[in-house]
Design a protein around this motif. Sequence first.
Motif, mmCIF file in Angstrom:
data_model
loop_
_atom_site.group_PDB
_atom_site.id
_atom_site.type_symbol
_atom_site.label_atom_id
_atom_site.label_comp_id
_atom_site.label_asym_id
_atom_site.label_seq_id
_atom_site.Cartn_x
_atom_site.Cartn_y
_atom_site.Cartn_z
ATOM 1 N N GLU A 1 0.519 -0.528 -0.255
ATOM 2 C CA GLU A 1 0.251 0.373 -0.082
ATOM 3 C C GLU A 1 0.901 1.296 -0.073
ATOM 4 O O GLU A 1 0.647 2.062 -1.097
ATOM 5 N N LEU A 2 1.785 1.081 0.686
ATOM 6 C CA LEU A 2 2.190 2.062 0.884
ATOM 7 C C LEU A 2 3.564 2.828 -0.336
ATOM 8 O O LEU A 2 3.266 4.346 -0.199
ATOM 9 N N VAL A 3 3.929 1.613 -0.140
ATOM 10 C CA VAL A 3 4.974 3.162 -1.230
ATOM 11 C C VAL A 3 4.454 2.920 -2.482
ATOM 12 O O VAL A 3 4.636 3.674 -3.241
ATOM 13 N N PRO A 4 4.040 1.689 -3.518
ATOM 14 C CA PRO A 4 3.093 2.343 -4.029
ATOM 15 C C PRO A 4 2.345 3.930 -4.187
ATOM 16 O O PRO A 4 2.555 4.367 -5.659
ATOM 17 N N TRP A 5 1.633 3.997 -3.335
ATOM 18 C CA TRP A 5 1.397 5.376 -3.043
ATOM 19 C C TRP A 5 2.245 6.042 -3.005
ATOM 20 O O TRP A 5 1.543 7.280 -3.725
ATOM 21 N N ALA A 6 3.429 6.535 -2.241
ATOM 22 C CA ALA A 6 4.694 7.307 -2.544
ATOM 23 C C ALA A 6 5.270 7.291 -4.037
ATOM 24 O O ALA A 6 5.120 8.385 -4.341
ATOM 25 N N ILE A 7 5.730 6.238 -4.708
ATOM 26 C CA ILE A 7 5.400 6.424 -5.170
ATOM 27 C C ILE A 7 4.988 7.613 -6.785
ATOM 28 O O ILE A 7 5.178 7.825 -7.518
ATOM 29 N N ARG A 8 4.031 6.943 -6.509
ATOM 30 C CA ARG A 8 2.740 7.683 -6.957
ATOM 31 C C ARG A 8 3.002 8.864 -7.502
ATOM 32 O O ARG A 8 2.917 9.945 -8.442
ATOM 33 N N SER A 9 2.990 9.059 -5.796
ATOM 34 C CA SER A 9 2.692 10.406 -5.524
ATOM 35 C C SER A 9 4.190 11.563 -5.925
ATOM 36 O O SER A 9 3.710 12.303 -6.193
ATOM 37 N N ALA A 10 4.656 10.789 -5.689
ATOM 38 C CA ALA A 10 6.175 11.805 -5.890
ATOM 39 C C ALA A 10 6.571 11.917 -7.371
ATOM 40 O O ALA A 10 6.810 13.083 -7.584
ATOM 41 N N ARG A 11 5.966 10.645 -7.914
ATOM 42 C CA ARG A 11 6.194 11.476 -9.577
ATOM 43 C C ARG A 11 5.089 12.608 -10.467
ATOM 44 O O ARG A 11 4.922 12.614 -10.792
ATOM 45 N N ASN A 12 4.327 12.141 -9.652
ATOM 46 C CA ASN A 12 2.945 12.639 -9.507
ATOM 47 C C ASN A 12 2.987 14.585 -9.045
ATOM 48 O O ASN A 12 2.447 15.848 -9.784
ATOM 49 N N ALA A 13 3.433 14.533 -8.641
ATOM 50 C CA ALA A 13 3.827 15.643 -7.545
ATOM 51 C C ALA A 13 5.210 16.851 -8.601
ATOM 52 O O ALA A 13 6.023 15.884 -8.559
ATOM 53 N N SER A 14 4.391 18.112 -8.481
ATOM 54 C CA SER A 14 5.818 19.000 -8.716
ATOM 55 C C SER A 14 6.832 18.845 -7.136
ATOM 56 O O SER A 14 6.800 18.088 -6.499
ATOM 57 N N CYS A 15 8.166 20.164 -8.147
ATOM 58 C CA CYS A 15 9.072 20.174 -6.916
ATOM 59 C C CYS A 15 9.257 20.533 -5.368
ATOM 60 O O CYS A 15 8.236 21.661 -5.623
ATOM 61 N N ILE A 16 8.643 19.540 -4.255
ATOM 62 C CA ILE A 16 8.370 20.382 -3.584
ATOM 63 C C ILE A 16 9.622 21.415 -2.575
ATOM 64 O O ILE A 16 8.832 21.737 -1.610
ATOM 65 N N LEU A 17 10.643 21.556 -2.927
ATOM 66 C CA LEU A 17 11.254 22.936 -3.320
ATOM 67 C C LEU A 17 10.628 24.209 -3.887
ATOM 68 O O LEU A 17 11.149 25.249 -3.912
ATOM 69 N N ASN A 18 9.779 24.295 -4.568
ATOM 70 C CA ASN A 18 8.985 25.029 -4.715
ATOM 71 C C ASN A 18 7.768 25.879 -4.272
ATOM 72 O O ASN A 18 7.082 26.554 -5.036
ATOM 73 N N VAL A 19 7.548 25.203 -2.703
ATOM 74 C CA VAL A 19 6.362 25.035 -2.498
ATOM 75 C C VAL A 19 6.718 27.262 -1.380
ATOM 76 O O VAL A 19 7.520 26.231 -0.829
#
Length: 251
Positions: free
Chosen positions: A210-228
């Motif tokens: 559950e958790l790793v597949p969700w984390a990887i999908r979210s990371a690939r879909n998300a914009s750069c976290i340092l740009n917020v």
Amino acid sequence: GRAWLSGTEPRARDGRSGEEEEEEEGCYQLYPGHIPTSPLQKALLAAGSAVMALYDPYRHDMVAVLGETTGCLALPNLRDKMKHHPEGYRILQDRPRIRLSTLDMARLRGLPDGLLGREYVRFLEDNKVSPDTRMPPKFVDDEELAYVIQRYREVHDLMHTLLGMPTNMLGEVVVKWFEAVQTGLPMCVLGAAFGPIHLSARKLQVLATELVPWAIRSARNASCILNVYYEQRWEQPVESLREEIGIFPPP
């Protein structure tokens, strides 16, 4: 490496000051606390800190050294992403810091439930952590890149908040998987790969299915976290910010 003290240096035999000789060799402070190191010294520091971090993942000092000595490719890439993004560029210009001295904790604590500032303070209090525990960089040989890794460290707790993950080993491994995909930092990759060895069989199953597949999908879909510019988003609902960044709701 050595951190040079300011002041008058003794003259060398050829008439040059010790400071001039050090600058010619590239051994001088680029920012307060900077410790110049050679490639060999960095390799030795990386190897030693990796062993200690794997042995005890809660040795944050060793994790910090590992991140600095192995981020020579990932940090410039993150810096470039920030430079080419309007909000990220403003962060590089303003150099904001997330510390108790810069946070109005009373105001954030008084925000309505569900807003980023309120949930961030709740995370800090529930997990008994402080933003002031983030170590300043020492071994990054570029002043701007040193700020980039400092910023990454200071938004780490915000990643826990947005991902809905606690600070136990399971939560840390999930956040490391997200950060590994997002940042490419070898330290994050190492933590994501070897952190699970400390987990029980039941938690490993939840992590893998559950958790790793969700984390990887979210990371690939998300914009750069340092740009917020999180300091300007305290009153934004967490759900709204997740959607804006591209983080899927936690399972």
